[in-house]
Structures are given as structure tokens and as C-alpha cells.
Motif scaffolding. Structure first.
Motif, short mmCIF file in Angstrom:
data_model
loop_
_atom_site.label_atom_id
_atom_site.label_comp_id
_atom_site.label_asym_id
_atom_site.label_seq_id
_atom_site.Cartn_x
_atom_site.Cartn_y
_atom_site.Cartn_z
N TYR A 1 0.76 -1.14 0.04
CA TYR A 1 -0.17 -0.19 0.59
C TYR A 1 0.90 0.96 -0.16
CZ TYR A 1 0.77 0.69 4.73
OH TYR A 1 1.89 0.98 6.13
N GLN A 2 2.08 1.26 0.44
CA GLN A 2 2.85 2.41 0.83
C GLN A 2 3.48 3.25 -1.55
OE1 GLN A 2 4.04 -0.70 2.03
NE2 GLN A 2 4.71 -0.85 3.72
N TRP A 3 3.05 2.37 -2.28
CA TRP A 3 3.84 2.55 -3.33
C TRP A 3 2.20 3.35 -3.94
CZ3 TRP A 3 7.79 2.37 -6.14
CH2 TRP A 3 8.65 1.53 -5.36
N ASN A 4 0.80 3.72 -3.17
CA ASN A 4 0.36 5.01 -2.96
C ASN A 4 0.66 6.08 -2.60
OD1 ASN A 4 -2.50 2.05 -2.95
ND2 ASN A 4 -2.07 3.61 -4.09
N PHE A 5 1.44 6.16 -1.77
CA PHE A 5 1.29 7.60 -0.79
C PHE A 5 3.07 7.82 -1.97
CE2 PHE A 5 -0.51 5.06 3.26
CZ PHE A 5 -1.18 5.70 2.59
N TYR A 6 3.76 6.97 -2.06
CA TYR A 6 4.49 7.34 -2.86
C TYR A 6 4.78 7.88 -4.34
CZ TYR A 6 7.59 3.60 0.33
OH TYR A 6 8.44 3.38 0.44
N LEU A 7 3.79 7.62 -5.23
CA LEU A 7 2.83 7.61 -6.23
C LEU A 7 2.17 9.32 -5.85
CD1 LEU A 7 2.12 7.45 -9.61
CD2 LEU A 7 -0.03 6.53 -8.16
N PHE A 8 1.93 9.25 -4.57
CA PHE A 8 0.74 10.91 -4.99
C PHE A 8 2.00 12.12 -4.59
CE2 PHE A 8 -2.78 8.41 -3.72
CZ PHE A 8 -3.26 8.25 -4.60
N ALA A 9 2.51 11.33 -3.63
CA ALA A 9 4.14 12.34 -3.30
C ALA A 9 4.84 12.89 -4.22
CB ALA A 9 4.90 12.35 -2.36
N VAL A 10 4.97 11.95 -5.45
CA VAL A 10 5.53 12.95 -6.82
C VAL A 10 4.96 13.87 -7.37
CG1 VAL A 10 6.45 11.94 -8.93
CG2 VAL A 10 7.29 10.74 -6.96
N PHE A 11 3.57 14.21 -6.98
CA PHE A 11 2.86 14.74 -8.18
C PHE A 11 2.80 15.87 -7.33
CE2 PHE A 11 1.29 11.07 -10.90
CZ PHE A 11 1.33 11.52 -11.89
N GLY A 12 2.87 15.44 -5.92
CA GLY A 12 3.00 17.36 -4.69
C GLY A 12 4.06 17.87 -5.18
N LEU A 13 5.53 16.66 -6.03
CA LEU A 13 6.81 17.46 -6.37
C LEU A 13 6.63 18.31 -7.72
CD1 LEU A 13 9.36 15.22 -4.64
CD2 LEU A 13 8.65 17.27 -3.29
N VAL A 14 5.88 17.76 -8.49
CA VAL A 14 5.98 18.31 -9.79
C VAL A 14 4.80 19.73 -9.47
CG1 VAL A 14 5.47 17.70 -11.99
CG2 VAL A 14 6.53 16.49 -11.17
N GLY A 15 3.51 19.04 -8.66
CA GLY A 15 2.90 20.51 -8.69
C GLY A 15 3.34 22.08 -8.28
N ALA A 16 4.55 21.73 -7.29
CA ALA A 16 5.45 23.13 -6.81
C ALA A 16 6.17 23.80 -7.39
CB ALA A 16 5.99 22.19 -5.23
N GLY A 17 6.71 22.13 -8.84
CA GLY A 17 7.81 22.81 -9.64
C GLY A 17 6.92 23.76 -10.58
N LEU A 18 5.97 23.36 -11.39
CA LEU A 18 5.12 23.97 -11.83
C LEU A 18 5.11 25.40 -11.41
CD1 LEU A 18 2.78 21.47 -13.35
CD2 LEU A 18 4.92 22.15 -14.50
N LEU A 19 4.01 25.93 -9.97
CA LEU A 19 4.28 26.87 -9.82
C LEU A 19 5.38 27.80 -9.32
CD1 LEU A 19 1.59 26.62 -7.05
CD2 LEU A 19 1.17 27.22 -9.57
N VAL A 20 6.22 27.53 -9.79
CA VAL A 20 7.48 28.23 -9.29
C VAL A 20 8.10 29.12 -10.23
CG1 VAL A 20 10.00 27.92 -8.76
CG2 VAL A 20 8.84 27.14 -7.75
#
Length: 448
Positions: free
Chosen positions: A415-434
Motif C-alpha cells: 500500500y506504500q506505493w500509493n503514497f510514493y505515487l502521490f508524493a511525486v505529483f506534489g513535488l511536480v505541482g510545486a515546480g510548475l508554480l515556481v
């Protein structure tokens, strides 16, 4: 006597009431979207349907696919037909569809009516945001937008609480029947009291009506439609009688003007990431926690914590955004989401895990901040179109969130892989707003 000169004779109304109508509409919008995640464990356990995790993820995406289509369509139609008309039709549409969801005899029918509900739900969010920003003082726009949109999280909280109380005793379809209540609780009030958008009236050349409405609600017309916006956004080719402008696609073209093009694409990408986080977690968090060994009641408690954290965190963050600017706060929210979701993959005990879920809820509220960022970045008369574009493209992420979660849940990976997946999209979202370039509308004036 002109409309403007007779405006003082009209009964004064509080713009707060407009925000309140939008808030209640968003509460049911949130309820209707989160309810599927609440009922997934019951649906998977419903033997006559024999639904697999991958199928459940697909069904969960149907409403969001409908929202994608509805948001993209409404984003353009609202600048043609008006905010008020779109809001009323959308509320009626999704309420009827939710009532039909409660009668679904099979998962296929449930998926179909959830798609239909999504078409109506897609019209609510951009319209509510545009009206809230318009009917708010300049120094409270981000805060009021967060307060209004916190209704989404309150809807999620109501879903979790009702699930905890009802699901052990009743059929899961009852949860969907509750989603039809706006037809009798919200629509009559909105029909009676929801005003038209001042910016819409001005963009259609109905300037005296716009000014009269602004006076009635104690608004400054120049704060809603700054000088030069009408010329920038809308070709005001009107006759002496004040007919509507002939250029009804000007709002769409504004988004792709050279000075707005980069932001238009980056906001769409950030919304993709933000909505993937919101709907991925709200759809699969209860089932992920059941897989991790928690009972149904405890797994729904995590959903309660997620949405509670969303309310508290995003209101505080939006108040900060009114003071220091929306961009750094929105970036920080995405980063908080990535870190807290990543930490959910670690066994840290129930109490700390609930706290981390609440912090993750604040992070998933980054989408509210993105919406507020979009609302102040573009000219007033293109605001709803910009929100419709950003949220419409972002809905692709909302559609993929449940699907990806279902694929991971059915893959046999931890089940941890769900959290790994969602964390990656959080980082990408921050980069796009920068990378979003600054404009004069992207800067919020600090309070004195």
C-alpha cells in the motif's frame, strides 16, 4: 430614471450572502465527489456486484471525467450565458443525477449516472470561485475564496461522518441519496437570492446594470472590472441601445495571448497535480488504510482527518496569501503535501498517522490556492474562462487519480506505493508554480 441613479432605491444586500450560497453549493459538490471513496470498501465487499479494485478505480473516475467535460464547457459558456444561470442549472443537474445514483442496480449503471453527475458538478466550481472573488473586498479575496472552497472539505467530513454512522447499518446507496438534497435545500435559495456577475454584465455592455448591482451590494465597480479590462478582454462593439458585445470568444483568446500563454499552460499542469492528489487520496485513503490493517470505522477516521486538515490549513494559508502573495504560499502547500504523504508510508503509530493525514489534507488544499492564484492572475472578465480552462485540464489529473490508485491497489504491491505515487505529483505541482511568470494581477496588495 437610469439603473445607476435608481440603484440607491434597491434593497441593500450583503455580498457575504453570495459567498455563503457558493459555499453551501461547494459543500454538496465535495460530498458528492468524496462519497464514492467512502463507499468503496462497501462496494468491494458487495458480493452481487463482484467489483475488483481496478474496476472501482475506473468507476471512481467516471464522475471526474464528467467534471472534466462539464468544467471545460462551462468555462466558456459562463462568459456567454452568465454565472447565475450556469450555477442554477449545475445545481439542479448534479442533484437529480445523485438521486439516480442511489437507484443504481449495477456498477455499470452507477458509473454512468456518476458520469452524468460529474457534468453538473463541473459547472459549480469555476462559477462559485468567480462569484466569490468578485463579491469579496480586494484584501479578502484569497481568504474568502478559501473559506468558500473549504466547503469541499466540509462535504468530505460530512461524508466520512455519515459513513461511520450509517454504513454499518444501511445499504451504501443511501449515501448517494443524501447527495440529492441540494435540489430542495440550495436551489430555491439560489434562485431567489443569487445575483448575476457584475463583471459579466459589464463585459456584455450592460454597464448601468453592472453599476446598479455593484451599488446594491456595496462593491466598487473599478475593483471588479479595472479600467482597461473590458478593452483587453472583450470587444465592446455595442449599439446605442447597449446590446451585448459581439466578440464572445475574447475571454478564451486572452488566455492564449503571448503575455498569458506560459501561465495558462503552467496553471493547467499545477491543477492536474493538485486535483490528482485531492481525488486520488479522497477516493483511496479509506481502502488503503483498511489494507494496512485498520477497521472500516478507523479507515473512515483518516478521511475525516484529511478533510479537517484541508479546512484549517487552507484557510490559514489563504489568509497568509492575502498578506504576502499567493504564489509562495501555494508552492509551500504542494511541498507540504509531498512530504506528509511520503511519511504516511512509514509505520509511526495511529496518533501520529492521523496527524500526518491532517497535514496532508492541508497540502491537498493546494488546489484551492491554485484556484485563487488563477482568479487574480487574469483580467476580471476572463476570470471564469481561465478557471474553467485550468480546472478543466486539471480534471484529467482528477480522473487519473482514482484510476492510478486502483491499479496500484490491484497490483499486489504494498500500500506504500500509493503514497510514493502521490508524493511525486506534489513535488511536480510545486515546480510548475515556481515557473509561473509574474503579472500585475498575480500580486496581492499587502494589508496596511
Amino acid at each position: 430614471m437610469s439603473l445607476a441613479s435608481s440603484a440607491s432605491a434597491l434593497p441593500r444586500r450583503s455580498p457575504t450572502f453570495v459567498v455563503l450560497i457558493c459555499f453551501v453549493s461547494i459543500v454538496f459538490d465535495g460530498y458528492d465527489l468524496v462519497v464514492f471513496g467512502t463507499t468503496i470498501p462497501s462496494i468491494l465487499a458487495h458480493e452481487p456486484w463482484a467489483v475488483s479494485p481496478a474496476q472501482a478505480g475506473a468507476i471512481g473516475s467516471y464522475a471526474l471525467l464528467g467534471m472534466l467535460i462539464g468544467t471545460l464547457a462551462v468555462g466558456a459558456l459562463t462568459d456567454i450565458l452568465g454565472r447565475r444561470r450556469i450555477m442554477l442549472v449545475s445545481i439542479a443537474w448534479f442533484s437529480v443525477a445523485m438521486g439516480l445514483s442511489a437507484l443504481a442496480p449495477s456498477p455499470e449503471v452507477l458509473g454512468l449516472v456518476r458520469f452524468v453527475a460529474g457534468l453538473g458538478l463541473g459547472g459549480v466550481v469555476p462559477t462559485a470561485i468567480a462569484l466569490t472573488v468578485e463579491y469579496s473586498p480586494k484584501d479578502r479575496r484569497q481568504l474568502n475564496n478559501a473559506l468558500m472552497y473549504s466547503g469541499f472539505f466540509i462535504g468530505g467530513i460530512l461524508t466520512a461522518l455519515l459513513g461511520i454512522l450509517l454504513l454499518p447499518h444501511v445499504d451504501f446507496r443511501v449515501m448517494y441519496a443524501v447527495g440529492a438534497l441540494p435540489l430542495v435545500l440550495v436551489l430555491p435559495v439560489a434562485w431567489r437570492y443569487l445575483p448575476e456577475s457584475v463583471a459579466f454584465l459589464a463585459s456584455r455592455g450592460r454597464h448601468e446594470e453592472a453599476r446598479a448591482l455593484a451599488v446594491q451590494y456595496g462593491l466598487e465597480l473599478d475593483d471588479i472590472v479595472p479600467a482597461g479590462d473590458a478593452g483587453t478582454d472583450t470587444a465592446t462593439d455595442t449599439t446605442a441601445a447597449g446590446t451585448a458585445p459581439t466578440d464572445r470568444l475574447a475571454g478564451i483568446r486572452t488566455l492564449f495571448q503571448r503575455r498569458y500563454l506560459a501561465a495558462t499552460l503552467l496553471f493547467a499542469g499545477a491543477s492536474f497535480c493538485g486535483l490528482l492528489l485531492v481525488y486520488g487520496l479522497n477516493t483511496w485513503l479509506p481502502n488503503i488504510m483498511r489494507t494496512a490493517g485498520y477497521a472500516l470505522g478507523s479507515s473512515l477516521l483518516f478521511l475525516l482527518a484529511l478533510n479537517t486538515g484541508g479546512i484549517v490549513g487552507t484557510i490559514a494559508a489563504s489568509r497568509l496569501a492575502d498578506r504576502i502573495g499567493i504564489k509562495p504560499v501555494a508552492i509551500g502547500a504542494f511541498l507540504v503535501a509531498a512530504l506528509s504523504v511520503l511519511l504516511l508510508s512509514v509505520d509511526v503509530g495511529l496518533a501520529l498517522l492521523v496527524l500526518l493525514v491532517a497535514v496532508a489534507g492541508f497540502g491537498t488544499g493546494a488546489q484551492i490556492l491554485v484556484n485563487g492564484f488563477v482568479a487574480v492572475h487574469y483580467p476580471a472578465t476572463s476570470r471564469a474562462t481561465a478557471l474553467g480552462w485550468s480546472l478543466g485540464i486539471g480534471r484529467i489529473g482528477a480522473v487519473l487519480g482514482p484510476i492510478l490508485g486502483g491499479l496500484v491497489a490491484g497490483s499486489g504491491a504494498g500500500y506504500q506505493w500509493n503514497f510514493y505515487l502521490f508524493a511525486v505529483f506534489g513535488l511536480v505541482g510545486a515546480g510548475l508554480l515556481v515557473a509561473v511568470p509574474a503579472t500585475r494581477r498575480a500580486v496581492v496588495t499587502p494589508r496596511a
